[in-house]
Design an enzyme around this catalytic site. Structure first.
Site, PDB file in Angstrom:
ATOM      1  N   GLY A  80       0.817  -1.200   0.000  1.00  0.00           N
ATOM      2  CA  GLY A  80       0.000   0.000   0.000  1.00  0.00           C
ATOM      3  C   GLY A  80       0.851   1.251   0.000  1.00  0.00           C
ATOM      4  O   GLY A  80       2.006   1.247   0.443  1.00  0.00           O
ATOM      5  N   SER A 107      -1.599  -3.314  -5.108  1.00  0.00           N
ATOM      6  CA  SER A 107      -2.411  -3.336  -3.892  1.00  0.00           C
ATOM      7  C   SER A 107      -3.740  -2.612  -4.088  1.00  0.00           C
ATOM      8  O   SER A 107      -3.818  -1.627  -4.829  1.00  0.00           O
ATOM      9  CB  SER A 107      -1.633  -2.658  -2.756  1.00  0.00           C
ATOM     10  OG  SER A 107      -2.456  -2.460  -1.619  1.00  0.00           O
ATOM     11  N   TYR A 130      -8.196  -6.530  -0.849  1.00  0.00           N
ATOM     12  CA  TYR A 130      -8.647  -6.515   0.541  1.00  0.00           C
ATOM     13  C   TYR A 130     -10.161  -6.624   0.521  1.00  0.00           C
ATOM     14  O   TYR A 130     -10.833  -5.892  -0.215  1.00  0.00           O
ATOM     15  CB  TYR A 130      -8.247  -5.211   1.238  1.00  0.00           C
ATOM     16  CG  TYR A 130      -6.802  -5.150   1.658  1.00  0.00           C
ATOM     17  CD1 TYR A 130      -6.231  -6.159   2.427  1.00  0.00           C
ATOM     18  CD2 TYR A 130      -6.008  -4.068   1.299  1.00  0.00           C
ATOM     19  CE1 TYR A 130      -4.901  -6.099   2.822  1.00  0.00           C
ATOM     20  CE2 TYR A 130      -4.680  -3.988   1.691  1.00  0.00           C
ATOM     21  CZ  TYR A 130      -4.137  -5.005   2.448  1.00  0.00           C
ATOM     22  OH  TYR A 130      -2.819  -4.937   2.832  1.00  0.00           O
ATOM     23  N   THR A 156      -5.912 -11.164   0.159  1.00  0.00           N
ATOM     24  CA  THR A 156      -5.221 -11.097   1.440  1.00  0.00           C
ATOM     25  C   THR A 156      -6.177 -11.483   2.553  1.00  0.00           C
ATOM     26  O   THR A 156      -7.250 -10.895   2.693  1.00  0.00           O
ATOM     27  CB  THR A 156      -4.644  -9.689   1.683  1.00  0.00           C
ATOM     28  OG1 THR A 156      -3.650  -9.423   0.691  1.00  0.00           O
ATOM     29  CG2 THR A 156      -4.014  -9.590   3.057  1.00  0.00           C
ATOM     30  N   LYS A 252      -3.188 -15.066   0.181  1.00  0.00           N
ATOM     31  CA  LYS A 252      -2.017 -14.543   0.889  1.00  0.00           C
ATOM     32  C   LYS A 252      -2.328 -14.344   2.374  1.00  0.00           C
ATOM     33  O   LYS A 252      -3.397 -13.864   2.733  1.00  0.00           O
ATOM     34  CB  LYS A 252      -1.592 -13.213   0.263  1.00  0.00           C
ATOM     35  CG  LYS A 252      -0.346 -12.583   0.864  1.00  0.00           C
ATOM     36  CD  LYS A 252       0.040 -11.330   0.080  1.00  0.00           C
ATOM     37  CE  LYS A 252       1.317 -10.701   0.620  1.00  0.00           C
ATOM     38  NZ  LYS A 252       1.116 -10.078   1.932  1.00  0.00           N
ATOM     39  N   SER A 274       2.803 -16.097   4.802  1.00  0.00           N
ATOM     40  CA  SER A 274       3.083 -14.692   5.111  1.00  0.00           C
ATOM     41  C   SER A 274       2.446 -14.302   6.431  1.00  0.00           C
ATOM     42  O   SER A 274       1.367 -14.790   6.779  1.00  0.00           O
ATOM     43  CB  SER A 274       2.529 -13.801   3.993  1.00  0.00           C
ATOM     44  OG  SER A 274       2.600 -12.429   4.343  1.00  0.00           O
ATOM     45  N   HIS A 276       2.214 -10.908   6.904  1.00  0.00           N
ATOM     46  CA  HIS A 276       2.044  -9.502   6.527  1.00  0.00           C
ATOM     47  C   HIS A 276       3.280  -8.689   6.893  1.00  0.00           C
ATOM     48  O   HIS A 276       3.187  -7.517   7.306  1.00  0.00           O
ATOM     49  CB  HIS A 276       0.802  -8.901   7.202  1.00  0.00           C
ATOM     50  CG  HIS A 276       0.049  -7.925   6.334  1.00  0.00           C
ATOM     51  ND1 HIS A 276      -1.014  -8.294   5.544  1.00  0.00           N
ATOM     52  CD2 HIS A 276       0.222  -6.595   6.121  1.00  0.00           C
ATOM     53  CE1 HIS A 276      -1.471  -7.234   4.902  1.00  0.00           C
ATOM     54  NE2 HIS A 276      -0.731  -6.193   5.229  1.00  0.00           N
ATOM     55  N   ILE A 310      12.375 -11.413   3.100  1.00  0.00           N
ATOM     56  CA  ILE A 310      13.349 -11.620   2.020  1.00  0.00           C
ATOM     57  C   ILE A 310      14.153 -10.336   1.797  1.00  0.00           C
ATOM     58  O   ILE A 310      13.604  -9.298   1.443  1.00  0.00           O
ATOM     59  CB  ILE A 310      12.649 -12.008   0.704  1.00  0.00           C
ATOM     60  CG1 ILE A 310      11.836 -13.286   0.862  1.00  0.00           C
ATOM     61  CG2 ILE A 310      13.674 -12.121  -0.437  1.00  0.00           C
ATOM     62  CD1 ILE A 310      12.639 -14.543   0.935  1.00  0.00           C
ATOM     63  N   ARG A 331       9.482  -4.929   0.970  1.00  0.00           N
ATOM     64  CA  ARG A 331      10.406  -3.876   1.386  1.00  0.00           C
ATOM     65  C   ARG A 331      11.620  -3.803   0.470  1.00  0.00           C
ATOM     66  O   ARG A 331      12.109  -2.709   0.181  1.00  0.00           O
ATOM     67  CB  ARG A 331      10.827  -4.115   2.828  1.00  0.00           C
ATOM     68  CG  ARG A 331       9.678  -3.932   3.824  1.00  0.00           C
ATOM     69  CD  ARG A 331      10.117  -4.198   5.248  1.00  0.00           C
ATOM     70  NE  ARG A 331       9.043  -3.904   6.194  1.00  0.00           N
ATOM     71  CZ  ARG A 331       8.211  -4.827   6.703  1.00  0.00           C
ATOM     72  NH1 ARG A 331       8.358  -6.108   6.328  1.00  0.00           N
ATOM     73  NH2 ARG A 331       7.263  -4.487   7.550  1.00  0.00           N
TER      74      ARG A 331
END
Length: 389
Positions: A80, A107, A130, A156, A252, A274, A276, A310, A331
């Site tokens: 996001g 997203s 979402y 998600t 996810k 995941s 999140h 990662i 990231r």
């Protein structure tokens, strides 16, 4: 141009160039940030087996994710506010991914809209959903993704209720940023970011503004968004969303073997292991620590990807050697985007690719399909001696 040899090099430039609230938005987890930290540090517990005197000519990192050819088994995760990390951030990240040959995931909470990204790219991208309480909006959002030619829907599951992230609350995170004395002082030191943002296509959530009645400014948008995440999401609703989409679906936010079995039972094409990025349930185990148990539970019943933590090609290799079919990076590409725009995302992918290729060779393997537990040295207690009851 500075010499970029690893993802941390991009992170340092990113921190200098992007306003503090958006740096903190990416570089934070919920509550104590234990899970956020361990997502990365747990990779360090796994060691690699060096092998020698193996013919390494003709190596390839090429693979497939949900049947799609990829230059390496890495997808850009949905993030996001990407368009606040750099002007037109989603467009620039999508173009970099397309040119490199890996999937990009847009997203729901993007700044550039589905239509903006579709117009700026040539190949289909993935769209992350979402689930909102407003099912009319959700249905229209799914249809917009279909109309844009998106090749997969990533649903998600782990954000029914928003985890508390202290830094976001203290920074007054918003898009565009609220002009308080604190934010103005910080923005004055980020003049290059500000000049670029003046020319941005959008500075608010492009998939929401103009598509929901009654939203006309940042305050009404914030109030609507805060109330819209659907706490009643269950497997029945997931099944209905999959039916509405009618194409390839990735679920996810899976961090438990039983949930992985449910996803496989529903007929999803893939799951993403995941938490999140440590931004929801603080105190949960890292994604890489949970991956072996999930693989043992679902085996070949469903394709499994890994997300959260990662930061290197070695991390990618360790995930693949533990039987994941691919990984998602969030990231790692955001650092590149904030540091250098589209060129920075490309550089992040180049760094990860080189690390993956070199490490694969030094482990004695010529292709990612050949990787397995035989390439790793795993602590005996890596899965942990946890009592569930």
């Amino acid at each position: 141009m500075p010499v970029i040899t690893n993802i941390d090099d991009l992170k340092r430039i990113y921190e200098r160039r992007v306003p503090r609230m958006f740096f903190d938005y990416a570089e934070s987890g919920s509550w104590s940030e234990q899970t956020f930290r361990e997502n990365s540090s747990d990779f360090d517990l796994i060691r690699l087996r060096q092998r020698v005197a193996v013919d390494m000519a003709g190596r390839s990192t090429a693979s497939q994710m949900i049947g799609q050819d990829v230059a390496m088994p890495v997808a850009l995760a949905p993030v996001g506010l990407t368009g606040m990390q750099h002007a037109d951030g989603e467009i620039k990240a999508a173009r970099a991914a397309e040119e490199f040959g890996v999937p990009f995931t847009l997203s729901t909470m993007s700044i550039n809209s589905i239509e903006d990204v579709a117009e700026a790219t040539q190949k289909p991208f993935w769209f992350q959903l979402y689930t909102m309480k407003d099912m009319d909006y959700t249905a229209r959002l799914i249809q917009r993704a279909k109309d844009a030619g998106c090749s997969a829907l990533v649903i998600t599951l782990d954000l029914q209720i928003l985890g508390q992230r202290h830094k976001d609350l203290k920074n007054g995170l918003s898009a565009p940023p609220k002009l308080t004395p604190k934010t103005v002082a910080n923005l004055m030191t980020k003049w290059r970011w500000g000049i670029e943002m003046l020319g941005a296509k959008r500075r608010e959530f492009g998939n929401i503004v103009g598509h929901v009645e009654g939203i006309s400014d940042a305050s009404s948008l914030g109030a609507w968004t805060a109330e819209q995440f659907d706490p009643s999401l269950d497997w029945g609703k997931v099944a209905r969303l999959m039916e509405m989409w009618g194409g390839k679906v990735i679920l996810k936010g899976i961090l438990d073997a039983e949930d992985a079995k449910m996803a496989a039972k529903l007929g999803a094409d893939a799951i993403v292991v995941s938490n999140h990025g440590g931004r929801q349930l603080d105190g949960a185990l890292s994604s890489i620590r949970m991956l072996p148990a999930i693989m043992d539970a679902v085996g070949n019943d469903i394709e499994v990807h890994l997300d959260s933590g990662i930061r290197s090609g070695q991390d990618i290799l360790k995930s693949l050697a533990l039987s994941a079919s691919g990984v998602m990076i969030g990231r790692a590409f955001v650092y590149g985007l904030g540091a250098m725009g589209q060129a920075g995302v490309t550089r992040a992918l180049e760094v990860l690719h080189k690390e993956l290729d070199t490490t694969m060779a030094l482990c004695g393997e010529k292709g990612v399909a050949d990787l397995g537990r035989h390439n790793l040295l795993i602590p005996e207690d890596f899965g942990g001696r946890w009592q569930e009851h």
